[in-house]
Enzyme design. Structure first.
Site, PDB file in Angstrom:
ATOM      1  N   CYS A 106      -9.066  22.576  16.554  1.00  0.00           N
ATOM      2  CA  CYS A 106      -9.106  22.947  17.974  1.00  0.00           C
ATOM      3  C   CYS A 106      -8.632  21.785  18.839  1.00  0.00           C
ATOM      4  O   CYS A 106      -9.427  21.151  19.546  1.00  0.00           O
ATOM      5  CB  CYS A 106     -10.516  23.374  18.333  1.00  0.00           C
ATOM      6  SG  CYS A 106     -11.046  24.737  17.312  1.00  0.00           S
ATOM      7  N   GLY A 158       0.850  -1.188   0.000  1.00  0.00           N
ATOM      8  CA  GLY A 158       0.000   0.000   0.000  1.00  0.00           C
ATOM      9  C   GLY A 158       0.880   1.231   0.000  1.00  0.00           C
ATOM     10  O   GLY A 158       1.097   1.882  -1.027  1.00  0.00           O
TER      11      GLY A 158
HETATM   12  N1  LLP Z   1      -2.325  -5.888   3.845  1.00  0.00           N
HETATM   13  C1  LLP Z   1      -2.938  -5.833   5.032  1.00  0.00           C
HETATM   14  C2  LLP Z   1      -3.696  -6.975   5.477  1.00  0.00           C
HETATM   15  C3  LLP Z   1      -2.846  -4.686   5.820  1.00  0.00           C
HETATM   16  O1  LLP Z   1      -3.431  -4.664   7.008  1.00  0.00           O
HETATM   17  C4  LLP Z   1      -2.112  -3.582   5.344  1.00  0.00           C
HETATM   18  C5  LLP Z   1      -2.010  -2.358   6.144  1.00  0.00           C
HETATM   19  C6  LLP Z   1      -1.510  -3.664   4.087  1.00  0.00           C
HETATM   20  C7  LLP Z   1      -1.620  -4.840   3.369  1.00  0.00           C
HETATM   21  C8  LLP Z   1      -0.708  -2.540   3.490  1.00  0.00           C
HETATM   22  O2  LLP Z   1       0.426  -2.275   4.237  1.00  0.00           O
HETATM   23  P1  LLP Z   1       1.492  -1.178   3.726  1.00  0.00           P
HETATM   24  O3  LLP Z   1       2.180  -1.755   2.510  1.00  0.00           O
HETATM   25  O4  LLP Z   1       0.740   0.044   3.390  1.00  0.00           O
HETATM   26  O5  LLP Z   1       2.405  -0.994   4.864  1.00  0.00           O
HETATM   27  N2  LLP Z   1      -2.547   3.982   8.960  1.00  0.00           N
HETATM   28  C9  LLP Z   1      -1.220   3.482   9.207  1.00  0.00           C
HETATM   29  C10 LLP Z   1      -0.930   2.224   8.429  1.00  0.00           C
HETATM   30  C11 LLP Z   1      -1.901   1.123   8.724  1.00  0.00           C
HETATM   31  C12 LLP Z   1      -1.631  -0.077   7.878  1.00  0.00           C
HETATM   32  C13 LLP Z   1      -2.715  -1.063   8.050  1.00  0.00           C
HETATM   33  N3  LLP Z   1      -2.609  -2.203   7.233  1.00  0.00           N
HETATM   34  C14 LLP Z   1      -0.208   4.584   8.893  1.00  0.00           C
HETATM   35  O6  LLP Z   1      -0.622   5.666   8.537  1.00  0.00           O
HETATM   36  O7  LLP Z   1       0.983   4.386   9.033  1.00  0.00           O
END
Ligand code: LLP
Length: 431
Positions: A361, A292
């Site tokens: 705020c 992601g």
């Molecule tokens: N697959 C699953 C099952 C996941 O839970 C996630 C991310 C991904 C793939 C993608 O992971 P990435 O390649 O993006 O690291 N909001 C947080 C990140 C939460 C990620 C949740 N799951 C932030 O802003 O750092």
């Protein structure tokens, strides 16, 4: 500059993909999300290329759309030949309306509702990643009703500490996600899946966490998953066809973050997987991954207009911008670090130590502390880099702030991909 697509033009302005960011701010207003489309494409191609090279032609990266989801992003992912990971009816609906091929969609989430499961099956999603017993029962029930056989993977928690922020570590035994191997739950659910006549059980999924720079958590995941697959084979005779290793590759938010060599990383994981599966006498597995952040983060930046600059002698200098936690909650949530630049004087010496604050705020509404900036004045444009992932998608409407627009930059031109929310939009749903 943090990335090669960023530069400074003759006016001293920061440019992205060859486009002047100050001009973008003037044309579209601020706060503004800017995405470099060529960079997103390049990231997609790096993944697909490296995965095909080392895991084989049948592998597939599923872009984790939770990082950034809007219709044209789904179209781009489709054009690039990747799969799409969705976790809600909203993401699924966006993909469907964008014409994304449903057979390349993986439906994730730790608590899918019955309605979402029915929607996924009726739209023909490629596979579900099942998370718990109730969900397996709901998929079986719905597939039977629809008269189809639904492909399913089982999400397993391998019990690995990925050395990342606790709130984004997801593969540990006490995680709310998936079924733990250690407790016997993963084996139990495997047997359940094998007994469902309307489920084609394809294999296993794991995701250790996010913003990971080391290969070791992935190599450990391979060890644990293959050990489990071998155990399942011995106990039930079932041989998994698919192994989904999730997402999690780290990106550079600041100069202190390491540079990750994706190809080398994937090569290492693939070699390890191959050695291990031979040791266990297992056939070749089809590998999926779910990047992601590493697809979109470094392609994005956010532009803000500076409002007040408040100096509290002996304490702090506050530079306030016209956005903040409503469009980027990551400092408030994770104390996430960012690189911020005065976009109007991007090559000048950054000599003001300041706290860049948002306009909500909440005292916690900050973009960052101890940041170095060429002293900004009211009306100047600031750029926060690496905001392509988990900013737009995590935005809120707190303080009744309208959500910013998102523009694509491509071939040195820009166009709106998601229009700015208007004040009238805010009242649209109020009855
Ligand atoms: N697959 C699953 C099952 C996941 O839970 C996630 C991310 C991904 C793939 C993608 O992971 P990435 O390649 O993006 O690291 N909001 C947080 C990140 C939460 C990620 C949740 N799951 C932030 O802003 O750092």
């Amino acid at each position: 500059m943090l990335y090669t697509n960023l530069s400074v033009n003759e006016k001293g302005h920061l440019t992205v993909g060859g486009v002047d960011t100050v001009a973008l701010a003037k044309e579209y207003g601020t706060p503004l999300y800017v995405m470099d489309k060529d960079r997103v494409r390049a990231n997609c191609r790096s993944y697909l290329g490296a995965m095909r090279k080392y895991f084989g032609e049948d592998c597939l990266p599923y872009y984790a759309s939770k990082a950034l989801c809007f219709a044209d992003m789904c179209r781009l992912v489709a054009q690039e030949g990747m799969g799409l990971d969705v976790v809600s009816a909203g993401e699924l609906y966006t993909a469907q309306k964008a014409g994304f091929p449903m057979e390349k969609v993986g439906f994730h989430g730790n608590n899918k509702t019955d309605e979402e499961i029915a929607m996924g099956i009726s739209l023909g999603v490629g596979h579900f990643v099942a998370d718990a017993a109730e969900e397996i029962e709901a998929i079986e029930r719905e597939a039977a009703r629809a008269g189809v056989t639904q492909k399913v993977l089982l999400r397993v928690t391998p019990g690995i500490d990925p050395h990342t922020h606790a709130k984004i570590a997801t593969g540990m035994v006490d995680s709310k996600f998936g079924a733990a191997i250690e407790t016997g739950s993963a084996m139990e659910l495997t047997k359940k899946l094998l007994s469902c006549p309307h489920i084609a059980f394809e294999g296993f999924h794991c995701h250790v966490g996010s913003q990971i720079f080391e290969a070791s958590p992935f190599l450990s995941a391979v060890d644990i998953m293959l050990d489990f697959i071998a155990q399942v084979m011995a106990e039930t005779g079932y041989i998994a066809r698919v192994l989904n290793l999730g997402g999690g590759f780290g990106v550079r938010y600041t100069e202190e973050d390491p540079k990750l060599n994706l190809e080398k990383f994937i090569h290492m994981v693939a070699d390890h997987l191959d050695t291990k599966r031979r040791e266990y006498g297992l056939p070749r597995l089809t590998v999926y991954m779910e990047p992601g952040r590493s697809i979109v983060a470094d392609a994005g930046l956010t532009l803000y207009t500076v409002g007040t600059v408040k100096k509290i002698p002996g304490y702090k200098n506050y530079v306030s911008v016209d956005g903040g936690m409503a469009d980027n909650p990551r400092y408030a949530l994770y104390e996430a670090k960012y690189t911020v630049l005065n976009a109007e004087r991007a090559a000048e010496k950054a000599d003001l130590v300041c706290t860049v604050a948002g306009r909500c705020c909440e005292s916690g509404d900050l973009i960052g502390e101890n940041m170095m900036l060429a002293e900004p004045k009211r009306g100047e444009i600031l750029a926060v880099l690496t905001t392509g992932a988990y900013n737009f998608s995590m935005a809120s409407g707190y303080n009744r702030l309208a959500r910013p627009a998102l523009v694509w930059v491509e071939n040195k031109e820009s166009r709106v991909a998601v229009r700015r929310e208007s004040l009238a939009d805010l009242l649209e749903k109020d009855l």
